[in-house]
Design a protein around this motif. Structure first.
Motif, mmCIF file in Angstrom:
data_model
loop_
_atom_site.group_PDB
_atom_site.id
_atom_site.type_symbol
_atom_site.label_atom_id
_atom_site.label_comp_id
_atom_site.label_asym_id
_atom_site.label_seq_id
_atom_site.Cartn_x
_atom_site.Cartn_y
_atom_site.Cartn_z
ATOM 1 N N ALA A 191 0.856 -1.188 0.000
ATOM 2 C CA ALA A 191 0.000 0.000 0.000
ATOM 3 C C ALA A 191 0.892 1.239 0.000
ATOM 4 O O ALA A 191 0.734 2.149 0.786
ATOM 5 C CB ALA A 191 -0.940 -0.011 1.199
ATOM 6 N N ASP A 222 -5.420 -3.141 -6.215
ATOM 7 C CA ASP A 222 -5.213 -4.535 -5.828
ATOM 8 C C ASP A 222 -5.678 -5.527 -6.883
ATOM 9 O O ASP A 222 -5.789 -6.714 -6.616
ATOM 10 C CB ASP A 222 -5.937 -4.804 -4.509
ATOM 11 N N SER A 268 -7.971 -1.640 -2.336
ATOM 12 C CA SER A 268 -6.764 -1.382 -1.548
ATOM 13 C C SER A 268 -5.576 -1.418 -2.491
ATOM 14 O O SER A 268 -5.739 -1.567 -3.693
ATOM 15 C CB SER A 268 -6.602 -2.432 -0.437
ATOM 16 N N GLU A 317 -7.786 4.438 2.133
ATOM 17 C CA GLU A 317 -6.802 4.122 3.178
ATOM 18 C C GLU A 317 -7.095 4.916 4.456
ATOM 19 O O GLU A 317 -6.810 4.464 5.556
ATOM 20 C CB GLU A 317 -5.390 4.419 2.677
ATOM 21 N N TRP A 356 -11.994 0.524 2.197
ATOM 22 C CA TRP A 356 -10.723 -0.201 2.148
ATOM 23 C C TRP A 356 -10.999 -1.688 2.348
ATOM 24 O O TRP A 356 -11.568 -2.083 3.371
ATOM 25 C CB TRP A 356 -9.771 0.332 3.220
ATOM 26 N N ARG A 357 -10.696 -2.507 1.361
ATOM 27 C CA ARG A 357 -10.820 -3.959 1.337
ATOM 28 C C ARG A 357 -12.258 -4.470 1.238
ATOM 29 O O ARG A 357 -12.488 -5.665 1.324
ATOM 30 C CB ARG A 357 -10.112 -4.615 2.527
ATOM 31 N N ALA A 405 -9.298 0.017 7.430
ATOM 32 C CA ALA A 405 -8.437 1.072 6.903
ATOM 33 C C ALA A 405 -7.148 1.195 7.712
ATOM 34 O O ALA A 405 -7.190 1.233 8.947
ATOM 35 C CB ALA A 405 -9.182 2.397 6.904
#
Length: 176
Positions: A41, A53, A60, A87, A142-143, A167
């Motif tokens: 990251a 990603d 991310s 993030e 995030w994710r 995050a």
């Protein structure tokens, strides 16, 4: 009464509860899933195209060192920039409507108002067009992400329960 007879009701109850949702924040019923942690990251130059990603939309990964203002944008924004917002625990609501879709934008803008605010009072969420998402609408943390053909307020609200959860730099304020 034997130990087995005394324990049997508790064992049955436990097995029944295990079959149901894991709780009020279980968003899997909406197709929301948690992506694996990114391999990296790092901050990149904003001209880089090597961000993210590999997901579409990205959730991310490597990203720009700058962030976007948290507001409703009417032009497509650089994914590498809004990844940095993710993030920080910001939410990003995307739409893909080349012919225009004011009703979808209005719904996303309304749902944006339900996101958490930063210490400066600015709501920590972005709405922007993105011509590369595979669905008409997407909501990203995030994710985590959700996508569909129309905004699903329940799915997006469930996703938003996880704002800041994964995050790396959660709860950071956003520029207006």
């Amino acid at each position: 009464m034997s130990l087995l007879h005394r324990a049997l009701p508790a064992l049955l109850l436990t097995s029944l509860l295990a079959c149901g949702p894991s709780g009020p924040d279980d968003c899997s019923r909406y197709g929301i899933s948690l992506s694996p942690p990114p391999a990296s990251a790092r901050h990149l130059t904003c001209s880089s195209t090597a961000c993210g990603d590999g997901q579409n939309p990205p959730t991310s990964g490597d990203h720009c060192s700058s962030t976007l203002s948290c507001r409703v944008h009417d032009t497509e924004q650089n994914r590498c920039v809004w990844l940095h917002n993710l993030e920080h625990g910001h939410a990003v609501f995307l739409y893909n409507c080349p012919e225009g879709c004011p009703d979808i934008v209005a719904t996303l803008a309304s749902l944006r108002q339900e996101a958490k605010a930063g210490g400066n009072g600015v709501i920590r969420a972005i709405v922007a067009p993105d011509s590369r998402i595979p669905t008409r609408v997407a909501a990203v943390l995030w994710r985590r992400s959700w996508g569909g053909d129309a905004p699903d307020a329940d799915a997006i609200r469930c996703l938003m329960q996880h704002q800041d959860a994964e995050a790396p730099e959660p709860e950071l304020a956003c520029l207006p």
